[in-house]
Scaffold this active site. Sequence first.
Site, mmCIF file in Angstrom:
data_model
loop_
_atom_site.group_PDB
_atom_site.id
_atom_site.type_symbol
_atom_site.label_atom_id
_atom_site.label_comp_id
_atom_site.label_asym_id
_atom_site.label_seq_id
_atom_site.Cartn_x
_atom_site.Cartn_y
_atom_site.Cartn_z
ATOM 1 C CG ASP A 191 -2.171 -0.785 1.024
ATOM 2 O OD1 ASP A 191 -2.585 -0.923 -0.138
ATOM 3 O OD2 ASP A 191 -2.729 -1.281 2.010
ATOM 4 C CB ALA A 231 -17.726 8.277 -0.142
ATOM 5 C CE LYS A 291 -10.144 21.048 1.632
ATOM 6 N NZ LYS A 291 -11.167 21.114 2.668
#
EC number: 7.2.2.6
Length: 681
Positions: free
Chosen positions: A306, A378, A394
């Site tokens: 990762d 999300a 933003k």
Amino acid sequence: MMENGIWKDALIQSMKKLSPKLQVKNPVMLLVYVGAILATSLYFLGFFGISDEKAGYTLAIALILWFTVLFANFAEAIAEGRGRAQADSLKMARKDVLARKLKNLEDKSDVIEVASNDLKKGDIVYVLANEQIPMDGEVIEGAASVDESAITGESAPVIRESGGDRSAVTGGTTLVSDWLVIRVTAVSGESFLDKMIAMVEGASRKKTPNEIALQILLVTLSIIFLAVSATLLPFTEFASKQAGAGSAISITNVIALLVCLAPTTIGALLSSIGIAGMSRLNQANVLAMSGRAIEAAGDVDVLLLDKTGTITLGNRKASEFLPVDGVTEQELADAAQLSSIADETAEGRSIVVLAKERFDIRGRDFAEMHAEFVPFTATTRMSGIDYQGNTIRKGAADAVRAYVSANGGTYPKECDTIVSKVAGAGGTPLVVVRNNKVLGVIYLKDIVKNGVKERFLDLRKMGIKTIMITGDNPMTAAAIAAEAGVDDFLAEATPEAKLELIREYQREGHLVAMTGDGTNDAPALAQADVAVAMNTGTQAAKEAGNMVDLDSSPTKLIDIVRIGKQLLMTRGALTTFSVANDLAKYFAIIPVLFYGIFPQLEALNLMDLTSPTSAILSAIIYNAVIIIFLIPLSLKGVKYREMPAGKLLSRNMLIYGLGGLIAPFIAIKLIDMLLTVLGIV
């Protein structure tokens, strides 16, 4: 090696392991065990005049053989003792406590108290601050700080909460604050703590395929030497009559010769090497569900890593404000700070700090501004603020583009150029828009960890391919991959993409290792050859993996591979040393033992040993003592070096192969000289 009385317990265990039931588990040492019994029997027969065997000499051989068996038992007992010492500290955390079992999830006062050992899977328990979590489970309600130091050794409390990837809790840990409602996922005897104790004690350690294959080879060699030794008695009797010189070999010498030629050194240390490998992994705060997983780690040639936390520091930091034409940098910084004031992420805080440092922009009175903060989701992939008729947002470039278009605005091409430039440099671009007008881009920089490039270079030298897994876009991923020095990357990674990537490499014959912590990682973890689940992760991830990292550190995967390779190297090195020893002992014993019948063999007495009796005693003493000398190496492991497999093999063959040939010649000659000086032979 001799920590806090472990050696005393090991001495006691060495004696207990003389039980035939335990000796049968190691066929090579069983041969020595039977030889010791036969030699002891021959001593008593010789002592009472029933046999022609020399009582004193036979007693010496019998004692040395018993010590050989005891030394092998001691090596295993020391390795097990370390595990038991580790397990004792874990057992202190495993206490039977009273648990509040909820009858009704809606009413937390409606509980019955039951012993933790009586809890069943699916039971719902209510745990308050300063109480011990009774059993492994999944948090279904609440959020709290949990002290996991009894298991992980880490003193800082960790957050456990319902939902997400931090919902798994472990029985034996303690709630520091607040409360949790937990669904039990394990019963007594099957909990994570129970598995840890069983693994570190070695109670559930099964022999790995490589161990079994090596033991089959050692047993085969022992059977061959047994057959050869068994024919020596009639052969030497016939040969001595035909030559009219010398005498037939004694039964005591046949037993001694068999023990010297059999691969007793590696046979004695094989079990302790495996146990010590498991112990080294436990000391690194990693729980392996099987020895097979550790061996697989040693053979891994593809690592999926990762990006966040492993390759980069994990907290992206705002480094620049890049305005579009017609907008000043201060104007962009002001809007960016306003949109980030309520953002509690590290990235959000860094934007506020950068605006303050660059333009001395301070806090505002948000109550007077009638400000309403818009949190990140999300779905929208944006956050921001609404105040006094103004709207600031933003977020990701594509999300802001869709937002501007949906509100009838125009997204400038210049912004695309800035976004591409930031992504190409390995950063993350956040676009800022005020009242549907794009102001510019915030450059969030991913910071690659110091020294990570050198570590990947070492892995490449060993023939291990590194692949970075990230949710970033391909351009950003490529820039970070180049800076970090990984071999390849998977951008915009999804659980399905990770799973397919693992399968693709496995189809090509590679062994793949990866880490994961979420339920969405479970399919890929289940597919990987070495799957390291984070302790902070979900129950599904832990069950899918074959290792659990108690520290929840993604970089631990590299250390796990190193420990696996060290285990394989240690086993291979000591096997090479043992076989080379046997070859040297052959030249030490055979010529001296038979030159009475075949005088021509005198030319092969390279060490000029005093007599057949001295040769046998010297060789069998060396055979026993070398086990003691090699115990520290079997426990600590052969020093691991990052180099190609071919060079590593050549190096170990030189050290342990050539060393295994030379050491017996020197040691046996010195023992022979000592026995002669002392007048023993």
